[in-house]
Design a protein around this motif. Structure first.
Motif, short mmCIF file in Angstrom:
data_model
loop_
_atom_site.label_atom_id
_atom_site.label_comp_id
_atom_site.label_asym_id
_atom_site.label_seq_id
_atom_site.Cartn_x
_atom_site.Cartn_y
_atom_site.Cartn_z
N LEU A 138 0.74 -1.06 0.08
CA LEU A 138 -0.01 0.04 0.00
C LEU A 138 0.86 1.15 0.04
N ILE A 139 1.15 1.68 -0.93
CA ILE A 139 2.18 2.78 -1.34
C ILE A 139 1.52 4.05 -1.21
N LEU A 140 1.82 4.97 -0.29
CA LEU A 140 1.29 6.35 0.09
C LEU A 140 2.30 7.41 -0.46
N ASN A 141 1.70 8.44 -0.99
CA ASN A 141 2.76 9.60 -1.01
C ASN A 141 2.81 10.44 0.37
N LYS A 142 3.61 11.35 0.27
CA LYS A 142 4.02 12.04 1.49
C LYS A 142 2.82 12.69 2.34
N ASP A 143 1.72 13.11 1.34
CA ASP A 143 0.49 13.74 1.91
C ASP A 143 -0.52 12.92 2.42
N GLY A 144 -0.05 11.53 2.22
CA GLY A 144 -0.83 10.52 2.78
C GLY A 144 -2.11 10.05 1.56
N SER A 145 -1.67 10.51 0.43
CA SER A 145 -2.62 10.02 -0.68
C SER A 145 -2.24 8.81 -1.38
N VAL A 146 -3.17 8.23 -1.90
CA VAL A 146 -2.48 6.87 -2.71
C VAL A 146 -1.75 7.32 -3.76
N TYR A 147 -0.93 6.16 -4.08
CA TYR A 147 0.45 6.45 -5.06
C TYR A 147 -0.03 7.10 -6.47
N HIS A 148 -0.71 6.35 -7.10
CA HIS A 148 -0.90 6.93 -8.51
C HIS A 148 -2.04 7.88 -8.64
N LEU A 149 -3.09 7.69 -7.83
CA LEU A 149 -4.22 8.81 -8.07
C LEU A 149 -3.83 10.14 -7.61
N SER A 150 -2.98 10.13 -6.45
CA SER A 150 -2.71 10.97 -5.52
C SER A 150 -4.08 11.69 -4.98
N LEU A 151 -4.99 10.97 -4.35
CA LEU A 151 -6.21 11.24 -3.66
C LEU A 151 -6.11 10.76 -2.47
N ARG A 152 -6.93 11.47 -1.57
CA ARG A 152 -7.20 11.13 -0.06
C ARG A 152 -8.77 10.93 -0.12
N PRO A 153 -9.32 10.26 1.23
CA PRO A 153 -10.58 9.74 0.99
C PRO A 153 -11.57 10.87 0.82
N GLN A 154 -11.20 12.02 1.48
CA GLN A 154 -12.39 13.32 1.29
C GLN A 154 -12.31 13.70 -0.08
#
Length: 293
Positions: free
Chosen positions: A10-26
């Protein structure tokens, strides 16, 4: 049983977003419209009341906003079921995994995911510029060779019959989409069954300078039927959506704008017009989605 997902899975970006989509749940709505072409995201979101969130990452462009007061997300995937796998997996992670704890949430959430795409007809009597919903998708891609997809007996029978009659060197996979979404949208569109191909040229029987092995594949698909199930159109994503939607527990429907007829060799004189018609039809049907499905 709690499952912990390590950083390599489960690869996450530094801001906590998912890796490829760069999205957070909200960042996403519960109803998600998807398009293949990144430039088509704006063609959908231009009808929103407002856009409250935007993200551009690779071929994955995301706009979240409201349409006549209803919160919606529109996203692009690029072409092919390989991109669909990334999209579906990371969307599922956003709503069903606690990203901070890297554990599954105790309550599973089901998204409604509606593909707005273009397609080519496989039957002579399907006119260019018409709209078709996909009830079943038959995948010629290899994605489900890597997943334990459960199929019904009827789906398995379709697979076996198609492999035999079309003389395919491999077994395709057949999977039905969301019956709830199909029933909701079918008032305004015809219903058919879609072949998902792993390419645009040879896998769909198109030949330019390079020789192809199965030049008659489109004709064989157009004459194939299993009982009342006939194949109506070609495209490149639907089987991935339907298979992963079933496995993950999301409601998924593919809506197709027919911009070519492969049997009559016609192509739409104004493909933008029929795509816009499909966009407006889907947007308006989302307004009553929650109360009817």
């Amino acid at each position: 049983m709690k499952i912990f997902y390590p950083e390599s899975e489960l690869i996450l970006n530094k801001d906590g977003s998912v890796y490829h989509l760069s999205l957070r749940p909200q960042d996403i709505a519960d109803v998600i419209l998807t398009v293949g072409d990144p430039t088509r995201v704006h063609k959908v979101s231009q009808y929103f009341d407002e856009i409250t969130f935007e993200m551009n990452k690779r071929e994955f462009i995301t706009h979240t906003g409201t349409y006549k007061g209803k919160k919606l997300t529109v996203m692009s995937t690029g072409m092919g079921t390989d991109n669909v796998e990334i999209l579906m997996t990371e969307l599922d992670a956003l709503v069903n995994i606690n990203l901070k704890k890297r554990e599954n949430k105790s309550r599973r959430k089901s998204l409604k995911i509606i593909r707005i795409g273009t397609s080519g007809a496989l039957q002579q009597d399907i006119p260019v510029d018409s709209l078709i919903l996909s009830q079943f998708a038959i995948g010629l891609d290899t994605l489900m060779y890597f997943y334990p997809l459960k199929r019904t007996e009827a789906e398995l029978n379709v697979e076996a019959a198609l492999q035999l009659e079309a003389e395919l060197p491999f077994r395709p996979y057949c999977v039905e989409g969301s019956t709830k979404l199909l029933n909701h949208f079918s008032e305004d569109m015809a219903v058919g069954n879609t072949i998902t191909c792993p390419g645009f040229y040879a896998p769909q029987g198109r030949q330019l300078r390079t020789p192809i092995k199965y030049p008659l594949i489109g004709e064989k698909f157009s004459t194939f039927h299993y009982g009342d199930l006939w194949l109506t159109n070609f495209e490149m994503e639907t089987s991935g959506y339907y298979a992963l939607g079933r496995m993950m527990g999301h409601e998924v429907l593919s809506c197709n704008a027919i911009i070519a007829n492969r049997i009559t060799n016609e192509f739409s004189k104004n493909s933008d017009k029929v795509i816009d018609k499909l966009i407006k039809t889907v947007l308006n049907k989302t307004l009553t989605l929650d109360e009817n499905s």
